[in-house]
Structure formats: structure tokens, C-alpha cells
Motif scaffolding. Structure first.
Motif, PDB file in Angstrom:
ATOM      1  N   GLY A 161     -10.620  -6.032   0.159  1.00 42.35           N
ATOM      2  CA  GLY A 161      -9.988  -4.747   0.391  1.00 42.35           C
ATOM      3  C   GLY A 161      -9.501  -4.591   1.818  1.00 42.35           C
ATOM      4  N   ASP A 185       0.827  -1.201   0.000  1.00 36.52           N
ATOM      5  CA  ASP A 185       0.000   0.000   0.000  1.00 36.52           C
ATOM      6  C   ASP A 185       0.862   1.252   0.000  1.00 36.52           C
ATOM      7  OD1 ASP A 185       1.072  -0.170   2.502  1.00 36.52           O
ATOM      8  OD2 ASP A 185      -0.818  -0.146   3.593  1.00 36.52           O
ATOM      9  N   VAL A 219      -1.817  -5.329  -6.614  1.00 35.76           N
ATOM     10  CA  VAL A 219      -3.099  -6.018  -6.781  1.00 35.76           C
ATOM     11  C   VAL A 219      -3.174  -6.683  -8.148  1.00 35.76           C
ATOM     12  CG1 VAL A 219      -5.602  -5.712  -6.915  1.00 35.76           C
ATOM     13  CG2 VAL A 219      -4.294  -4.524  -5.143  1.00 35.76           C
ATOM     14  N   VAL A 226      -8.710   0.300  -2.840  1.00 33.46           N
ATOM     15  CA  VAL A 226      -7.806  -0.141  -3.899  1.00 33.46           C
ATOM     16  C   VAL A 226      -7.673   0.963  -4.938  1.00 33.46           C
ATOM     17  CG1 VAL A 226      -7.487  -1.849  -5.734  1.00 33.46           C
ATOM     18  CG2 VAL A 226      -8.430  -2.560  -3.535  1.00 33.46           C
TER      19      VAL A 226
END
Length: 272
Positions: A153, A87, A104, A158
């Protein structure tokens, strides 16, 4: 003189899986799998959350029998750098963190290996509170597919670019916010798997429950015939199946009109 005493045995862990980082999907079903069995693939930062309640009762038994399959794809090994970061801070500022598009995308590419390209046969879904509401009709459509990929999530969500690039549909469990999508994924999979032939044993039981025909389910009763002064409605003990069916329909209509005016209005509109 001292006695030689063996050290206490290390307590055993019951009912938990040991999870190690891997780029390969982790198959959480028994070794056997029925050919063509429906499969759920979960992209998650917490693969140890599965199978969870899905491993219990009828869904768990069906999982062991290979009537459906469950695979987890751990998002962490696809992270960037030494610390496997998945992230980063939101572009434009703001609180929280956002799952990176490149991370992702790499996990989804792994998850989709061997899956049909046709999204009707294998939907890709992001569990999001801003998504369209999950319904019984959606569970039925998923159960009719070959399988399903669910992206769980975390944090603030996302990166929108990966959602757009993969044409991912967003689905919500309800009008509330959770810390992640894992619990929602289990709920949606449970609702879907129970519709697969052979999972419940008596498939007819799904035909009279809530939402099956747009109405809430009628009240249910069982033994004893009288409990704390409350009796089972006599019609249910009459043996007259026609009267029982009419009573149940009337109860379903009354409950739906009272508790879910939205469903009642839609059901009446379909009857016109």
C-alpha cells in the motif's frame, strides 16, 4: 598547445537495479530456478526497493541458487491516462490519496497469472496496519504454500472494493504506520523464506528459536568463556545435554512470562 585529456569515466552504480516500466512481472532471481520453487510476487509502486536486504546473506544466496523466487509487478504502468495516475482523492473527502480499485485489480490480475486459484496454496495479502498481526505461525503457513502475492500500500490505502472483490487478507507487521508496505513485505518474506528447506542449511536451527513452540528463545552464548568478568553459565559447558535442555527450557519460560504475558498465558492454556 593543450593536452588531450579524456573526460572522467562515468561513476558506476553498484548494487542497484535499473528498473523500466513493464506490464510483465520482473523476475529478480538468477536465471536458474529449482522446479516448484516457492515464489513471492510483489505489487508495488517502487519495484527498485527489491530485493533489498532479501538479496543479502542466506536469503540472497538461496535466491541465487533458485531455492525461491522474487518477482515484482510495477503498479505504475497500470495507471490511468497520460500520467499513469494510480490514485485519487478519498470518496467523502479527507486527507491524502487512495489507490484506485481498477488500477490495483489490473496489476493483481497480472500478478496472479499462472498462480493456483486455491488461496491456501497461494495467498493474496495486502500489507495494512489494520490487518491481523503477522506471526511465526503465519510465516510457516506461507512457507508451506506454493507462493505468495503481496500488495504494498501507499498513501491512505487501497479502495475497499478491490480488497473485497479479490478476497484479499490484510496483514500487519505491527501496531504502527509506515509510508508504504515495501519494508513490511521484505520483513515478512524474510521470515517466510528462511523456513523453506535448504535456505538456512541447518533446518533444525528454526526449531529452538523464539515462537517455534510458543515461547521466546532462551539466551545464547559463545566464546570467550569469560568476557569482562561475565561467565557463560556453567551448565552450558558441562556437556550434560539433558541438563542443558532443562536449563534452556526454564530460561525460555521465565523470559516469556516476564516479557510476553500474552504468549505465556496462551502457552499455559495449551498445556492444560
Amino acid at each position: 598547445m593543450t593536452d588531450d585529456i579524456a573526460p572522467p569515466a562515468k561513476p558506476k552504480s553498484h548494487g542497484r537495479l535499473t528498473i523500466s516500466a513493464s506490464l510483465q512481472p520482473r523476475d529478480l532471481m538468477a536465471p536458474q530456478r529449482v522446479k516448484g520453487a516457492w515464489c513471492a510476487r510483489i505489487v508495488t509502486l517502487f519495484p527498485e526497493a527489491f530485493p533489498g536486504t532479501l538479496g543479502l546473506s542466506l536469503t540472497g544466496k538461496a535466491l541465487d541458487m533458485g531455492l525461491w523466487a522474487l518477482e515484482t509487478i510495477d503498479l505504475r504502468p497500470f495507471g490511468i491516462g497520460k500520467h499513469r495516475n494510480v490514485d485519487d482523492t478519498p470518496a467523502g473527502g479527507g486527507a491524502g490519496m487512495v489507490l484506485r480499485a481498477d488500477v490495483v485489480a489490473a496489476a493483481l490480475a497480472q500478478a496472479q497469472r499462472g498462480a493456483p486459484v486455491d488461496r491456501a496454496r497461494w495467498p493474496i495479502v495486502f500489507l495494512s496496519p489494520r490487518g491481523t498481526p503477522f506471526t511465526q505461525a503465519r510465516a510457516q503457513s506461507w512457507a508451506a504454500a506454493d507462493g505468495l502475492t503481496l500488495l504494498c500500500g501507499r498513501f491512505e490505502g487501497v479502495d475497499q472494493r478491490v480488497i473485497d472483490a479479490y478476497g484479499i487478507e490484510e496483514v500487519s507487521l505491527g501496531d504502527f504506520v509506515m509510508t508504504g508496505g515495501e519494508i513490511a513485505a521484505q520483513a515478512m518474506i524474510d521470515a517466510t523464506v528462511r523456513l523453506i528447506p535448504g535456505v538456512l542449511g541447518n533446518h533444525a536451527s528454526t526449531e529452538e528459536e523464539s515462537f517455534a513452540d510458543g515461547l521466546l528463545e532462551h539466551p545464547q552464548f559463545t566464546r570467550p568463556p569469560v568476557w569482562e568478568g561475565r561467565e557463560i553459565p556453567p551448565v552450558l559447558l558441562s556437556g550434560n545435554h539433558g541438563e542443558i535442555a532443562r536449563w534452556r527450557r526454564a530460561q525460555a519460560e521465565a523470559l516469556t512470562a516476564e516479557r510476553r504475558p500474552d504468549l505465556w498465558a496462551a502457552w499455559q492454556a495449551r498445556k492444560r
